[in-house]
Design a protein around this motif. Structure first.
Motif, mmCIF file in Angstrom:
data_model
loop_
_atom_site.group_PDB
_atom_site.id
_atom_site.type_symbol
_atom_site.label_atom_id
_atom_site.label_comp_id
_atom_site.label_asym_id
_atom_site.label_seq_id
_atom_site.Cartn_x
_atom_site.Cartn_y
_atom_site.Cartn_z
ATOM 1 N N MET A 65 0.805 -1.497 0.267
ATOM 2 C CA MET A 65 0.123 -0.269 -0.343
ATOM 3 C C MET A 65 0.736 1.459 -0.195
ATOM 4 S SD MET A 65 -3.201 -1.374 2.754
ATOM 5 C CE MET A 65 -4.422 -1.145 1.892
ATOM 6 N N VAL A 85 -2.649 -6.948 -4.463
ATOM 7 C CA VAL A 85 -3.996 -5.918 -3.800
ATOM 8 C C VAL A 85 -4.949 -5.559 -4.804
ATOM 9 C CG1 VAL A 85 -4.436 -4.288 -2.382
ATOM 10 C CG2 VAL A 85 -2.346 -5.138 -1.722
ATOM 11 N N SER A 132 -8.601 -3.237 -4.436
ATOM 12 C CA SER A 132 -8.855 -2.234 -3.570
ATOM 13 C C SER A 132 -10.746 -1.729 -4.460
ATOM 14 C CB SER A 132 -7.677 -1.178 -2.596
ATOM 15 O OG SER A 132 -7.582 -0.726 -3.533
ATOM 16 N N ALA A 182 -10.402 -4.009 0.963
ATOM 17 C CA ALA A 182 -9.205 -3.990 0.313
ATOM 18 C C ALA A 182 -8.869 -5.893 0.419
ATOM 19 C CB ALA A 182 -7.641 -3.598 1.094
#
Length: 154
Positions: A67, A101, A103, A124
């Motif tokens: 992130m 990831v 999101s 997420a």
């Protein structure tokens, strides 16, 4: 720079590539989660994990690393986070896995007490190389507003 006003509910991002190593799994576990199934092959083999697995907290740390790296590329007027909602470890993470990831912004609102900031929630999902969800959470982010004097929607 992305400000509160720029966030769109439903906006999605796909990012990250984190290769999980045996050495890192063991090193993290030694320091922060020294349970046998994170440290020892034989002990891990006798559990439902079947083999050495990463700590869930290590999975969170790897997620945070992805992130932050994404934030370097997609600049936000971020102001930190008051926490997470609904953190779930869905599947074990093993050495040799590669994580990524996805999101999605699911809500946003201006702060009533701090006109210079807003709060947004993102769902997420962290996937392994087999497109299996290994972790799911809702993150809460604080973000600066471009114009603190603009009216707050009711």
């Amino acid at each position: 720079m992305i400000y509160y006003e720029d966030l769109e509910i439903g906006a999605k991002q796909n990012f990250g590539r984190y290769e999980v190593t045996r050495e890192e799994v063991i090193e993290f576990a030694k320091q922060y989660d020294p349970q046998a199934f994170h440290l020892d092959d034989d002990a891990a083999a006798r559990t439902h994990f079947g083999r050495l697995s990463a700590s869930g907290w290590h999975t969170c740390a790897m997620t945070m690393a992805m992130m932050v790296e994404n934030m370097k590329n997609v600049k936000q007027a971020g102001l930190g986070s008051p926490g997470l909602d609904n953190l779930q470890w869905k599947k074990p993470v093993y050495p040799g896995d590669t994580l990524r990831v996805e999101s999605e912004v699911i809500s946003k609102r201006r702060s009533q007490s701090r006109r210079e900031m807003g709060l947004f929630k993102s769902r997420a999902q962290i996937f392994n190389q087999n497109d299996e969800i290994v972790l799911e959470m809702t993150s809460n982010g604080l973000i600066a507003v471009r114009d603190p004097d603009a009216p707050i929607e009711g």
